[in-house]
Design an enzyme around this catalytic site. Sequence first.
Site, short mmCIF file in Angstrom:
data_model
loop_
_atom_site.label_atom_id
_atom_site.label_comp_id
_atom_site.label_asym_id
_atom_site.label_seq_id
_atom_site.Cartn_x
_atom_site.Cartn_y
_atom_site.Cartn_z
N LYS A 134 0.81 -1.22 0.00
CA LYS A 134 0.00 0.00 0.00
C LYS A 134 0.85 1.27 0.00
CE LYS A 134 -4.20 -2.10 1.55
NZ LYS A 134 -3.72 -3.48 1.86
C1 LIG Z 1 -4.36 -4.56 1.42
C2 LIG Z 1 -3.60 -5.81 1.27
C3 LIG Z 1 -4.04 -6.84 0.43
C4 LIG Z 1 -5.35 -6.75 -0.33
O1 LIG Z 1 -5.33 -5.76 -1.31
P1 LIG Z 1 -6.72 -5.18 -1.90
O2 LIG Z 1 -6.32 -4.06 -2.75
O3 LIG Z 1 -7.53 -4.76 -0.70
O4 LIG Z 1 -7.36 -6.31 -2.62
C5 LIG Z 1 -3.25 -7.96 0.28
N1 LIG Z 1 -2.10 -8.10 0.98
C6 LIG Z 1 -1.65 -7.15 1.82
C7 LIG Z 1 -0.38 -7.37 2.56
C8 LIG Z 1 -2.38 -5.97 1.99
O5 LIG Z 1 -1.93 -5.03 2.81
#
Ligand SMILES: *Cc1c(COP(=O)(O)O)cnc(C)c1O
Length: 467
Positions: free
Chosen positions: A113
């Site tokens: 993210k």
């Molecule tokens: C947020 C997240 C996901 C999922 O991603 P989305 O965009 O919500 O589908 C998967 N793995 C990790 C480590 C995350 O932080």
Amino acid sequence: MKYLSTRGGMPPKTFTEILLGGLATDGGLTIPDVYPRLSREELAAMRGMNYRDLAFEVIRRFADDIPAADLRAIIDKTYTAEVFRSDDITPVKTLEPGLHILGLSYGPTLAFKDVAMQLLGNLFEYVLEQENAEINILGATSGDTGSAAEYAMLGKKRVKVFMLSPLGKMSPFQTAQMFSLQEPNIFNIAVKGVFDDCQDIVKAVSNDLEFKARHKIGAVNSINWARVTAQVVYYFKAYFAVTESNDEKVSFSVPSGNFGNVCAGHIAKEMGLPIHKLIVATNENDVLDEFFRTGAYRPRPETLHTSSPSMDISKASNFERFVYDLVGRDPAVVKDLWQKVEGGGSFDLSTTPYFARVKEFGFTSGESTHANRLETIRNMYQKYGVMIDTHTADGVKVGLEHRETGIPLVCLETALPAKFDETIHEALGRHAERPADLADLEKRPQRYEVMDSSADAVKRFIVAHCA
Ligand SMILES: *Cc1c(COP(=O)(O)O)cnc(C)c1O
């Protein structure tokens, strides 16, 4: 480029107009009126570009009301070796011919993210400065979103962050990462409930339009359009890294929760990137896998607490964007479907012509359990000497099930193993390494507010602290 709502009830807006907002004014999600389509020549010119050049080429098409020179400067300031630990930003690791890991977790919070959020922090700063405005960011997190948002907004002028997280449901590392922040513009609110309770509070507060306007409430959760846009970039980066010509196709396996990451892959494909399959990997919270297998979308009343907690989602907030495309971009259909979902119900597209289009869009899916995760972490370590985290393991497990000969498979690494050391230890009998600067993280003093699962309580807290 004009931005519309998936439910058809918002007048067209520009990129900077929707940048600071959350949901569209009619409760839908914002979406471009048309996806930019790259020509063969444009795509050819992108091969060989570094991350910053690629980011500019992709993002300028969506953020077309920011002057090019300003956007270029924002991107150059965001995607640096200092912030992402290498100039590759999102390095690709080849395990064996045709099998690759796309490293997305080298930013400050060790999860994917950061890639989008670090850009968002700089975009917010730029637009707020231009407009002489302020924002109070209200978000919900099951771990990674919250810390990524806080690290992106740390000490930024004109920005305060109010972040809700489910009390006691995040790993000790994630908890410490967020709660140890002492900057006065960051407020951690630990809610007595699960992630969906937090998400419901954010929706309730954001749907109170008068409160939202008066207290300048904005969002950075995964429905934020700019985040999706920033995530499109690394699909291009990975595609060029694992192919030699643009006539080749590549499949991506994406550990999924709120559908933001794989939605970016869908947009990359719509832009003309030669993607073969987009493989949606879920954990035991398999609402998305069920949809792609059966056509039924049934958000669950309960969310299971799993060892890949950032995917513990029973309603996928970005999914509406994909369904908008699936139903031929007809807002009336989306509005009708989400009326059912928001009334606590479900919908089933299996008997409609829409469901057949899932395959045309390249989507497929699978589920991974705790036992699968442990086994995959062990196999990857034994076979390739590579340690992967629990979320990445879900993606690798499901990705390998869908692997096809002759088509390179790229598995997205969405976090570093250090964030989920308990499960790494369970799988391997040894601890995950972590960057030296984070050695004492859990020992740092923590600052957070415990609150009942109540939108009113959260509103009162915001009023008291946003002055
Ligand atoms: C947020 C997240 C996901 C999922 O991603 P989305 O965009 O919500 O589908 C998967 N793995 C990790 C480590 C995350 O932080």
